[in-house]
Design a protein around this motif. Sequence first.
Motif, PDB file in Angstrom:
ATOM      1  N   PHE A 178     -40.345 -36.839 -21.130  1.00 22.56           N
ATOM      2  CA  PHE A 178     -40.945 -35.960 -21.659  1.00 22.56           C
ATOM      3  C   PHE A 178     -42.602 -35.964 -21.066  1.00 22.56           C
ATOM      4  N   ASN A 179     -42.356 -36.681 -19.835  1.00 25.11           N
ATOM      5  CA  ASN A 179     -43.176 -36.673 -18.599  1.00 25.11           C
ATOM      6  C   ASN A 179     -42.621 -36.180 -17.768  1.00 25.11           C
ATOM      7  N   MET A 180     -41.340 -35.470 -17.571  1.00 26.57           N
ATOM      8  CA  MET A 180     -41.096 -34.836 -16.733  1.00 26.57           C
ATOM      9  C   MET A 180     -41.104 -33.304 -16.800  1.00 26.57           C
ATOM     10  N   LEU A 181     -40.536 -33.183 -18.587  1.00 29.24           N
ATOM     11  CA  LEU A 181     -40.556 -32.232 -19.249  1.00 29.24           C
ATOM     12  C   LEU A 181     -42.039 -31.409 -19.199  1.00 29.24           C
ATOM     13  N   PHE A 182     -42.914 -32.263 -19.398  1.00 31.33           N
ATOM     14  CA  PHE A 182     -44.389 -31.345 -19.915  1.00 31.33           C
ATOM     15  C   PHE A 182     -45.776 -32.099 -19.585  1.00 31.33           C
ATOM     16  N   GLY A 183     -45.406 -32.461 -18.565  1.00 31.15           N
ATOM     17  CA  GLY A 183     -46.423 -33.520 -17.682  1.00 31.15           C
ATOM     18  C   GLY A 183     -47.002 -32.459 -16.768  1.00 31.15           C
ATOM     19  N   THR A 184     -48.420 -32.872 -16.456  1.00 27.01           N
ATOM     20  CA  THR A 184     -49.169 -31.925 -15.621  1.00 27.01           C
ATOM     21  C   THR A 184     -49.766 -31.897 -14.269  1.00 27.01           C
ATOM     22  N   THR A 185     -48.993 -33.643 -13.639  1.00 28.73           N
ATOM     23  CA  THR A 185     -49.284 -33.912 -12.240  1.00 28.73           C
ATOM     24  C   THR A 185     -48.207 -33.676 -11.496  1.00 28.73           C
ATOM     25  N   ARG A 186     -48.918 -34.206 -10.081  1.00 37.95           N
ATOM     26  CA  ARG A 186     -47.909 -33.151  -9.251  1.00 37.95           C
ATOM     27  C   ARG A 186     -46.401 -34.860  -9.803  1.00 37.95           C
ATOM     28  N   GLU A 187     -47.174 -36.122  -9.779  1.00 40.21           N
ATOM     29  CA  GLU A 187     -46.089 -36.431  -9.626  1.00 40.21           C
ATOM     30  C   GLU A 187     -45.120 -36.080 -10.208  1.00 40.21           C
ATOM     31  N   GLU A 188     -45.100 -35.928 -12.092  1.00 38.37           N
ATOM     32  CA  GLU A 188     -45.199 -35.479 -12.958  1.00 38.37           C
ATOM     33  C   GLU A 188     -43.614 -34.305 -13.061  1.00 38.37           C
ATOM     34  N   CYS A 189     -44.224 -33.614 -12.097  1.00 37.27           N
ATOM     35  CA  CYS A 189     -43.485 -32.153 -12.358  1.00 37.27           C
ATOM     36  C   CYS A 189     -42.322 -31.761 -11.842  1.00 37.27           C
ATOM     37  N   ILE A 190     -42.883 -33.079 -10.401  1.00 36.63           N
ATOM     38  CA  ILE A 190     -41.779 -32.800  -8.959  1.00 36.63           C
ATOM     39  C   ILE A 190     -40.248 -33.152  -9.616  1.00 36.63           C
ATOM     40  N   PRO A 191     -39.731 -33.973 -10.667  1.00 33.51           N
ATOM     41  CA  PRO A 191     -38.447 -34.003 -10.947  1.00 33.51           C
ATOM     42  C   PRO A 191     -37.503 -32.987 -11.607  1.00 33.51           C
ATOM     43  N   ILE A 192     -38.683 -31.638 -12.023  1.00 34.18           N
ATOM     44  CA  ILE A 192     -38.375 -30.623 -13.124  1.00 34.18           C
ATOM     45  C   ILE A 192     -37.002 -30.092 -12.560  1.00 34.18           C
ATOM     46  N   ALA A 193     -37.361 -29.722 -10.945  1.00 31.80           N
ATOM     47  CA  ALA A 193     -35.986 -29.243 -10.300  1.00 31.80           C
ATOM     48  C   ALA A 193     -34.595 -30.672  -9.608  1.00 31.80           C
ATOM     49  N   HIS A 194     -35.127 -31.676  -9.986  1.00 27.49           N
ATOM     50  CA  HIS A 194     -33.620 -32.187 -10.175  1.00 27.49           C
ATOM     51  C   HIS A 194     -32.969 -32.946 -10.526  1.00 27.49           C
ATOM     52  N   LEU A 195     -33.912 -32.615 -12.261  1.00 30.78           N
ATOM     53  CA  LEU A 195     -32.523 -32.778 -13.011  1.00 30.78           C
ATOM     54  C   LEU A 195     -32.599 -31.454 -13.458  1.00 30.78           C
ATOM     55  N   ALA A 196     -32.147 -29.975 -12.594  1.00 30.39           N
ATOM     56  CA  ALA A 196     -31.367 -28.802 -13.166  1.00 30.39           C
ATOM     57  C   ALA A 196     -29.472 -29.489 -12.057  1.00 30.39           C
ATOM     58  N   ASN A 197     -28.675 -28.942 -13.669  1.00 26.82           N
ATOM     59  CA  ASN A 197     -27.815 -29.212 -12.804  1.00 26.82           C
ATOM     60  C   ASN A 197     -27.422 -30.469 -13.429  1.00 26.82           C
ATOM     61  N   SER A 198     -27.612 -31.034 -14.398  1.00 26.22           N
ATOM     62  CA  SER A 198     -26.765 -32.464 -14.600  1.00 26.22           C
ATOM     63  C   SER A 198     -26.535 -32.650 -15.769  1.00 26.22           C
ATOM     64  N   VAL A 199     -26.121 -33.956 -16.260  1.00 22.03           N
ATOM     65  CA  VAL A 199     -25.646 -33.851 -17.256  1.00 22.03           C
ATOM     66  C   VAL A 199     -27.039 -35.004 -17.794  1.00 22.03           C
ATOM     67  N   ILE A 200     -27.465 -34.571 -19.506  1.00 23.18           N
ATOM     68  CA  ILE A 200     -28.400 -35.715 -19.742  1.00 23.18           C
ATOM     69  C   ILE A 200     -28.052 -36.238 -21.326  1.00 23.18           C
ATOM     70  N   ILE A 201     -27.797 -37.363 -22.242  1.00 22.61           N
ATOM     71  CA  ILE A 201     -27.668 -37.980 -22.707  1.00 22.61           C
ATOM     72  C   ILE A 201     -28.906 -38.579 -23.382  1.00 22.61           C
ATOM     73  N   ILE A 202     -28.423 -38.051 -24.600  1.00 20.74           N
ATOM     74  CA  ILE A 202     -29.623 -38.358 -25.277  1.00 20.74           C
ATOM     75  C   ILE A 202     -29.632 -39.285 -26.485  1.00 20.74           C
ATOM     76  N   ASP A 203     -30.032 -40.813 -26.920  1.00 19.14           N
ATOM     77  CA  ASP A 203     -29.212 -41.130 -27.946  1.00 19.14           C
ATOM     78  C   ASP A 203     -31.134 -41.285 -29.159  1.00 19.14           C
ATOM     79  N   GLU A 204     -29.699 -42.229 -30.543  1.00 13.20           N
ATOM     80  CA  GLU A 204     -31.442 -41.795 -31.203  1.00 13.20           C
ATOM     81  C   GLU A 204     -32.619 -40.913 -31.262  1.00 13.20           C
TER      82      GLU A 204
END
Length: 862
Positions: A425-451
């Motif tokens: 959630f920090n990656m998707l909705f954070g507002t700081t520079r370091e929280e926002c960097i991962p958005i590009a690196h989530l692109a073209n990925s597989v995410i498995i969410i449990d529970e």
Amino acid sequence: MEYNYISIEKYVPDIDSYFAHTSKSNQNKEKLLEHMARTKKYMELIFHGKNIDSILENIFNEIKYNNSYLKPYVKEFIFELFINGIYLHDIGKINANFQNTRMKNPIFKNHIGDSNHSMNSSVLFSNIFYVKLNKLDIDDDEFDFLYYCIYLFSYLISKHHGKLNTILSYGEAIDNFNKAFKEYYISGYIENVEENIIALIEDQLQEIYNSISPKGTTFILAKLFYSILIGSDYYATYEYMSNNNINLEDMGSMNNYIKEITKKYESTDVYKKIKQYSLYKNNKTDVNPFTKTPINELRSNMFLEAAKNIIKYSEKNIFYLEAPTGSGKTNTSINLALNLLNRDKKLNKLFYIFPFNTLVEQTADVLNESFGKIVDVTIMNSVTPIKTNIQNKSNNREMVDYEKGYLNYIFLNYPLVITTHVRLFNMLFGTTREECIPIAHLANSVIIIDEIQSYSIKLWKEMIYFLDKYSSLLNIKVIIMSATLPKLDILLNEKQAEYVNLINDRDIYFKNTLFKDRVQLDFTLINNPLQGEDIDEKLESLIIKIQEVWESRGRCKILVEFMQTKTARIFYNMAKEKWKDKYNQKRVLELTGSDNKNVRKDIIHNVKHTLKDCLLISTQVIEAGVDIDMDIGFKSISFLDAEEQFLGRINRSCMKDEKGIAYFFNIDEAKAVYKNDYRMNQTLIDYNIQQMLIDKDFTPFYKKTMEDIEKVKNRCDSKNFEITLDEIDSLNFTAIENKMQLIDDQSTVDLFLNVKEKINGVVIEGKQVWDKYVDLLHDMTIPFAEKKILLSEVKSDMNYFIYSIYVRRNKKGNSIKPNDYNDVIGELYYYEDGYRFIEDDKFSKEKAYELLKNNFCESDFI
């Protein structure tokens, strides 16, 4: 699309006279033109490594303005804005004041004043492209939309050394800049600064964003641009400061490992037996490997069905894996992920997301075993140190590249990451520079969410809305799995057909006797409540019932779950006292959220491997993520999916000679724990809900839950979903970040106790760890990245000594603070005599609350 970059020399003829960075380790100052070239290089590296061209094309193809799709030349202009916004993000460093005060540039030694460069950069970028826009032969709608895109990227450039707030704030920033002699700050720029660089007022912005559809597209576009801008700048600065390059292989792509780990996984005994069973099922062999283990045959059928469906619908983005406890969800999810990664070469990262750290650790062990440690399984959570990079060895001494280690951490430069829902959630909705960097690196990925059912119910609609947007626009494949799986797409009516159920008929598995009947349910303690006037008397009645069951069953493991820590502690003390003579006292155990990692680990190990019979008293921490296999369960009721999760701890292996039994009772007030959770409208007090749990049919339960959510989201107050949509479209990043907080805004303080704990086999005193933490914080000589990594290592050890307590607010709304501490840092209070809070080798909240001036109340122990 073509990479057409602005020729900056046309606008700043003496660009080679300006500097961008200085470094203590590098005698040569970095020229601005050099930094721009490096930024461009790393932007293109990110584009190539994460297939950003296709992502942007996907976003542009989705956008409509006034119900019309964008024309090709409009898309090309936006792409030009995108890449040049990143390329030009530091052009404001031509500010003579910046060159003098920050760069010590002798050419500008007579200039003294504001050294701002971010706002300068945004204004110069705007000016260059406003001029270009005015030369285009386009209609009014296209002009308005492109004008807005310039404004948007310009705003994001202005924030590249700050944090995102809202685009509405940009207007005031522009007005202030215009008043502050803008020509003085951008004196090296030879073109006229157009008068049309004006702030868009709120009404203008609203008219534009109301014309953009579908909702959320510009929000994702903005987050992606900001992510790549900050990322390219970080990489470029790292190269100059360290004289090291970042290469494509440094970005941690699964493509480098997928063939090898697939081969390794398919060589495991579990996979080979499933493959053999598949041949048997398709009449290609007469040998059924599961003749003597029908439970494994059932698991294999689910495994094969899920794999078939994910291949069939691999072009979709969100998949549901609804499977009973004990059906092998983790193994099935590994196979599903490998299928997706092998079929689509654009997919190049794998993420596992969990709500609990225990699940993080357990899954890391499973993945390491399945993949033979061919690929590093990286854990990213609050209790695991940041990985470091060994640069080289000199005189048998390892040299650590802290800068690169920290870069890898904030960029997610790992092929396989296991982390928590808070981090996601920090990656998707954070507002700081370091929280926002991962958005590009989530692109073209597989995410498995449990529970996923454990996430705050008040966010379910917003959560699935954003998962839908991010996954469809950034080509993310999301697999949502649970034994109690709410089909959240019901909350997005128009999207229901686009989500894939990987199991066609869940009842084939859930209602199979091997899963459905592995635990017998007993509601007699609800229908005929425990006797007693007060809680102590009711707990005495419960002890009598448990003793009857224990003696009639013989040697067995019994789990008792309460909603509140206080009740669990009272019952634990009662049980120890009652059975101290008759039974070995070590058989009575307590596990709550107050226990640290060592206590938790020891208790779970003993329950799993050492004790043949025991009584484990716990709170909700036991419901999911704890791999134990009990014979009998007693639970204070809450809501239906929590009850099913609890059943997952009973006869978990489905292999016991006798069925498990679960008894439900009602002592704690669950509504005090699960405040504002609409599921509390349906509890086991209702016979119909009891029947749903028996039948494993949660459809009516979730139907009612979704209806309750919809009622709340349609109310005329701040929870109305339309308000959220307006905040998304108006790019109110701060409001979205605040709204998407997973953890409720409850006041907590942390106590650091100076006690002795065993860490990695060595007994450590808390004072040693505290002093190391304080020294690190106060040491201003340590470089930033090294300090971050060293602090993460110390914080990992600190978790063994930290205990949290909830504190109420006083009449003025301020949190009540503890007293009598020896030291304090932020909300972390250090107590030299930590053993004053330890009772029976466990943390005592009662003693901790003596630190507060006000007496504690029931809610303090939730």
